[in-house]
Design a protein around this motif. Structure first.
Motif, mmCIF file in Angstrom:
data_model
loop_
_atom_site.group_PDB
_atom_site.id
_atom_site.type_symbol
_atom_site.label_atom_id
_atom_site.label_comp_id
_atom_site.label_asym_id
_atom_site.label_seq_id
_atom_site.Cartn_x
_atom_site.Cartn_y
_atom_site.Cartn_z
ATOM 1 N N THR A 292 0.848 -1.187 0.000
ATOM 2 C CA THR A 292 0.000 0.000 0.000
ATOM 3 C C THR A 292 0.889 1.243 0.000
ATOM 4 O OG1 THR A 292 -1.915 1.050 1.061
ATOM 5 C CG2 THR A 292 -0.197 0.221 2.526
ATOM 6 N N GLN A 367 1.287 -9.155 -10.161
ATOM 7 C CA GLN A 367 0.010 -8.476 -10.387
ATOM 8 C C GLN A 367 -0.279 -7.457 -9.287
ATOM 9 O OE1 GLN A 367 -2.971 -11.522 -10.900
ATOM 10 N NE2 GLN A 367 -2.050 -12.276 -12.796
ATOM 11 N N LYS A 368 0.127 -7.774 -8.050
ATOM 12 C CA LYS A 368 -0.036 -6.810 -6.955
ATOM 13 C C LYS A 368 0.748 -5.526 -7.250
ATOM 14 C CE LYS A 368 -0.669 -9.991 -3.025
ATOM 15 N NZ LYS A 368 -0.041 -10.468 -1.755
ATOM 16 N N THR A 369 1.937 -5.694 -7.797
ATOM 17 C CA THR A 369 2.771 -4.543 -8.118
ATOM 18 C C THR A 369 2.108 -3.664 -9.167
ATOM 19 O OG1 THR A 369 4.771 -5.807 -7.626
ATOM 20 C CG2 THR A 369 5.033 -3.825 -8.948
ATOM 21 N N VAL A 370 1.567 -4.297 -10.213
ATOM 22 C CA VAL A 370 0.910 -3.544 -11.283
ATOM 23 C C VAL A 370 -0.336 -2.839 -10.754
ATOM 24 C CG1 VAL A 370 -0.229 -3.710 -13.517
ATOM 25 C CG2 VAL A 370 1.831 -5.053 -13.070
ATOM 26 N N LYS A 371 -1.128 -3.536 -9.951
ATOM 27 C CA LYS A 371 -2.342 -2.938 -9.381
ATOM 28 C C LYS A 371 -1.986 -1.732 -8.513
ATOM 29 C CE LYS A 371 -5.166 -7.143 -9.388
ATOM 30 N NZ LYS A 371 -5.801 -8.203 -8.563
ATOM 31 N N TYR A 372 -0.868 -1.836 -7.796
ATOM 32 C CA TYR A 372 -0.442 -0.730 -6.939
ATOM 33 C C TYR A 372 -0.072 0.493 -7.777
ATOM 34 C CZ TYR A 372 2.308 2.091 -3.744
ATOM 35 O OH TYR A 372 2.796 3.137 -3.013
ATOM 36 N N ASN A 374 -1.128 1.197 -10.691
ATOM 37 C CA ASN A 374 -2.373 1.726 -11.247
ATOM 38 C C ASN A 374 -3.170 2.501 -10.204
ATOM 39 O OD1 ASN A 374 -1.836 0.619 -13.749
ATOM 40 N ND2 ASN A 374 -2.994 -1.251 -13.380
ATOM 41 N N LEU A 375 -3.140 2.034 -8.937
ATOM 42 C CA LEU A 375 -3.830 2.718 -7.841
ATOM 43 C C LEU A 375 -3.336 4.152 -7.689
ATOM 44 C CD1 LEU A 375 -5.513 2.783 -5.103
ATOM 45 C CD2 LEU A 375 -3.430 1.918 -4.017
#
Length: 431
Positions: A292, A367-372, A374-375
């Motif tokens: 986060t 995928q967590k890294t990419v979503k972060y 993008n967040l």
């Protein structure tokens, strides 16, 4: 593949027709004609990915040798300084956003503009991403991925403690309470809620930006005063005294490597670092990690975050093989197969073509890294002015040193704030 006279023998690893990775941390790819050196820092996982891409590059360019060397932690900058003094900088070497301005102005880098677009293809990069590695109108390097500051946390530890983990809306006050609660709830010896973050310059950077200040000013000096520094140090000292941070003897183990960070060492439930390092942290962490944003001053206030090139390939100013080095960098950031090997360990690919090609096949951590990333789209501010000469010395020799003295109780908050400002100004003037 034929081994040339320039084949590189690595300790007891011997010479192979592919690459060798020996006890020295060096890797070599043996080919004829041009022989280049590449130097970077990072985890073993990064080394393996880099080796694999360089091997792939050789398969498609058999007339070019790449001899690679990976160096851990702050030893990298010592090695680079020695190489600069001897005018023997590697043909290709790794930098980061806070160092590219400094080292380009010191004459370590070769401007890459002359190689665009023939050897170095950047047509799949947004112009603003190229601006991140452009200083005084010249391109001094190519970003290898996009990232930002971040906070990692042990998902299992929070679940076991029945405490809600931090989110992108968590304030610094709330973070402190969470850290103290985690220390108490964990009920383990030598385990704390989070790091003693006073010594992290990128966290201090975000803290200042949330308050309308900057770590460095546009004129190359520090962008804060003793009042800001006092507030910063007082926060961490208060949190340490409440039991929410690791003690000084644990925090000073951190040598700016994944393996020495208190979260990776299993000494804390949270850690502060860069988003692209989630892959490396997860490899050394037995429990799943969450990601986060850093805490912010107030709800709805500025985050202090900005997009940055996670890492950068630059070309040494004394190279004899500028065109071949540019060609290697171009392959690194544009080849789809290379992109699949690299994943997002050095950040989310800057090439839209590569990004689109690799996203469907990323593992859950990637995928967590990419979503972060993008967040952060609606949370980031403007990219700061290039860091001034002396910025690395400020980080290593001033901020970290003063923070460590404070954590060990050798100085008080007011003295630490005064030393940070006075020594910081002096260091940047000498830079």
């Amino acid at each position: 593949m034929r081994i040339s006279r320039r084949s590189f023998l690595l300790g007891t690893a011997g010479v192979t027709t592919g690459f060798a990775l020996g006890a020295t941390g060096q890797a070599a790819w043996a080919v004829d004609d041009v022989s280049m050196r590449a130097m970077w820092w990072g985890s073993n996982d990064r080394a393996k990915r880099t080796v694999a891409v360089a091997k792939l590059f050789h398969e498609k360019n058999p007339d070019i040798t790449v001899i690679g060397e990976t160096i851990s932690g702050d030893g990298y900058w010592t090695k680079l300084a020695t190489a600069m003094a001897g005018r023997d900088v590697s043909d290709v070497f790794q930098l980061e956003p806070s160092t590219i301005s400094d080292y380009s102005k010191r004459g370590a880098c070769l401007a890459l503009d002359e190689f665009v677009p023939d050897a170095l293809k950047v047509d799949n990069f947004d112009k603003q991403l190229l601006d991140l590695t452009t200083i005084d109108g010249k391109l001094w390097g190519v970003g290898l991925g996009l990232n930002s500051f971040s906070m990692f946390y042990d998902e299992a530890a929070f679940k076991k403690a029945s405490i809600a983990p931090p989110t992108h809306e968590t304030t610094w006050k709330e973070y402190a309470d969470i850290a103290v609660e985690m220390t108490k709830a964990a009920g383990k010896n030598n385990y704390w809620g989070g790091p003693y973050g006073a010594r992290y310059n990128y966290v201090f950077d975000a803290w200042l930006r949330q308050r309308g200040k900057t770590l460095f000013s546009a004129d190359g000096s520090i962008g804060f005063d003793t009042g800001d520094a006092k507030e910063w140090f007082a926060y961490w000292e208060d949190l340490r005294e409440r039991g929410g941070t690791v003690p000084a003897d644990v925090q000073t183990l951190d040598q700016n490597t994944i393996e020495s960070n208190c979260l990776a060492l299993g000494k804390s439930a949270m850690g502060m670092t860069y988003s692209n390092q989630l892959i490396g942290y997860q490899l050394v962490s037995k429990n799943p990690l969450g990601i986060t944003m850093l805490p912010r001053e107030k709800k709805g206030g500025p985050s202090g975050h900005y997009y940055r090139p996670a890492l950068i390939w630059s070309v040494g100013s004394t190279t004899l093989y500028g065109e071949q080095a540019a060609k290697f960098i171009s392959f690194f950031v544009n080849d789809i197969e290379a992109g699949r090997i690299l994943g997002v360990e050095r950040g989310v690919p800057m090439s839209t073509k590569v990004r689109e090609a690799i996203l469907p096949n990323l593992n859950p951590t990637e995928q967590k890294t990419v979503k972060y990333v993008n967040l952060l789209k609606d949370q980031v501010g403007d990219y700061p002015a290039p860091a001034p000469k002396g910025s690395q010395e400020f980080d290593r020799n001033v901020l970290r040193t003063v923070a460590d003295e404070l954590a060990f109780g050798r100085i008080k908050v007011a003295e630490a704030a005064e030393k940070l400002v006075t020594q910081g100004k002096a260091t940047l003037r000498q830079g």
